[in-house]
Design a protein around this motif. Structure first.
Motif, PDB file in Angstrom:
ATOM      1  N   UNK A   1       0.832  -1.200   0.000  1.00 31.65           N
ATOM      2  CA  UNK A   1       0.000   0.000   0.000  1.00 31.65           C
ATOM      3  C   UNK A   1       0.868   1.253   0.000  1.00 31.65           C
ATOM      4  N   UNK A   2       1.929   1.240   0.824  1.00 32.76           N
ATOM      5  CA  UNK A   2       2.769   2.432   0.913  1.00 32.76           C
ATOM      6  C   UNK A   2       3.425   2.728  -0.436  1.00 32.76           C
ATOM      7  N   UNK A   3       3.917   1.688  -1.103  1.00 35.00           N
ATOM      8  CA  UNK A   3       4.599   1.952  -2.368  1.00 35.00           C
ATOM      9  C   UNK A   3       3.606   2.302  -3.463  1.00 35.00           C
ATOM     10  N   UNK A   4       2.393   1.758  -3.378  1.00 34.27           N
ATOM     11  CA  UNK A   4       1.375   2.153  -4.351  1.00 34.27           C
ATOM     12  C   UNK A   4       1.026   3.631  -4.208  1.00 34.27           C
ATOM     13  N   UNK A   5       0.883   4.086  -2.958  1.00 33.72           N
ATOM     14  CA  UNK A   5       0.547   5.490  -2.754  1.00 33.72           C
ATOM     15  C   UNK A   5       1.719   6.383  -3.154  1.00 33.72           C
ATOM     16  N   UNK A   6       2.933   5.899  -2.910  1.00 29.63           N
ATOM     17  CA  UNK A   6       4.095   6.714  -3.281  1.00 29.63           C
ATOM     18  C   UNK A   6       4.215   6.844  -4.796  1.00 29.63           C
ATOM     19  N   UNK A   7       4.095   5.718  -5.515  1.00 31.90           N
ATOM     20  CA  UNK A   7       4.321   5.740  -6.955  1.00 31.90           C
ATOM     21  C   UNK A   7       3.134   6.287  -7.727  1.00 31.90           C
ATOM     22  N   UNK A   8       1.968   6.401  -7.098  1.00 29.63           N
ATOM     23  CA  UNK A   8       0.752   6.857  -7.767  1.00 29.63           C
ATOM     24  C   UNK A   8       0.523   6.067  -9.039  1.00 29.63           C
ATOM     25  N   UNK A   9       0.490   4.760  -8.881  1.00 24.39           N
ATOM     26  CA  UNK A   9       0.376   3.850 -10.010  1.00 24.39           C
ATOM     27  C   UNK A   9      -0.978   4.045 -10.688  1.00 24.39           C
TER      28      UNK A   9
END
Lengths: 125, 196
Positions: free
Chosen positions: A46-54
């Protein structure tokens, strides 16, 4: 938000679960620790999804899939644990040693052959 | 990222960061209680606190749909299943001294070493990386549903088949006196029935 916060929290949760898997003796407590490890992975996703704005939201979709797979895993795992408990009378994973290597006996082949009815008797006892 | 890092600082945490750290400490403490508690039912109840804390962290990361799914599935069903499992295996009420096995110190060493290595790597890798939480909401039910049913339909359907297979497998495993088991029990009479 700094990305290190969720990443470090996920690492610490994962290692807590790792300790639980290695140190616990009851099979259900081991399953609980596995749940902690899966949650750590979900937090990272979840954290990396929110960071990368996939654009595809791959991290959040994978998190949902992981949660569903974890639910399936806990169902199957508990069914297996209950079956073991019904057959053996305990869910202590330190005592489930049927697949362990025997200490070097008089002869390897003879040892494995005489171990065969022994485990069968244990399973039905 | 470097531009974003210029406008942030380690020493001026935002309110979201403070809340994240506080909830994270509570979650970690509950997780530690889960893996060290000697009372099995207490361990399951501490697991509820840990999973709820992770759900709050999802909310703070603006992934609200996943937070509610986490509350529904983990806190609602997985922990209940674990409690059922504890009761069906006749877990002792009260402290059980043999909850931890003998390889506790080896486990502590492995976990500590991996925690140190991973924390070092993660902090070193993401030292100057910032999540922008102020834009559009990343994980509302609308966004999640749209991406799930637009780009992830095939894995979603495969997952439903997997859940069905797991359901059937759990029923077959836990059914008493099935066909295959009955054939095995005719040679060894009344193996399971004596116990119950």
């Amino acid at each position: 938000m700094h990305l290190a916060y969720p990443a470090v929290l996920a690492v610490l949760l994962f290692c807590t679960g790792l300790y639980g898997v290695l140190a616990r003796r009851n099979a259900i407590l081991v399953l609980m620790s596995v749940e902690l490890m899966l949650n750590a992975v979900n937090l990272n996703l979840v954290a990396f999804d929110v960071w990368l704005r996939d654009a595809l939201h791959g991290g959040q979709a994978l998190t949902l899939f992981t949660i569903a797979v974890a639910a399936a895993e806990i169902g199957i795992g508990l069914a297996i644990v209950l079956l073991v408990y019904r057959n053996r009378g305990s869910s202590d994973i330190d005592r489930l040693r049927d697949l362990a290597e025997r200490p070097a006996g008089p002869a390897g082949a003879a040892g494995s052959r005489e171990a065969q009815p022994d485990t069968g008797a244990e399973a039905t006892a | 990222m470097t531009l974003a890092a210029a406008s942030h600082g380690f020493l001026s945490p935002t309110g979201v960061e403070i809340a994240f750290v506080l909830v994270g400490i509570a979650t970690l403490g509950a997780a530690l209680q889960t893996v060290t508690s000697r009372q099995l039912v207490h361990a399951a109840l501490w697991l509820v606190v840990a999973l709820g804390g992770v759900a709050v962290e999802y909310l703070l990361l603006t992934a609200e749909f996943i937070a509610w799914v986490q509350v529904l599935i983990y806190v609602g069903s997985v922990v209940v299943l674990l409690l059922f499992g504890l009761m069906l295996t006749k877990a002792p009420i009260g402290p059980s001294p043999d909850a931890d096995s003998g390889n506790r110190w080896a486990a502590l060493t492995v976990a500590g070493a991996s925690a140190a290595a991973l924390v070092w790597v993660v902090v070193d890798a993401f030292r100057a990386t910032w999540i922008d939480l102020d834009g559009t909401v990343q994980g509302s039910a609308e966004v999640s549903g749209r991406s799930l049913f637009r780009f992830w339909v095939l894995p979603f359907e495969a997952l439903s088949v997997l859940l069905l297979a797991a359901l059937v497998g759990a029923i077959v495993l836990s059914r008493r006196g099935g066909d295959a088991k009955g054939a095995a029990e005719t040679s060894a009479p009344a193996a399971g029935e004596e116990r119950h």
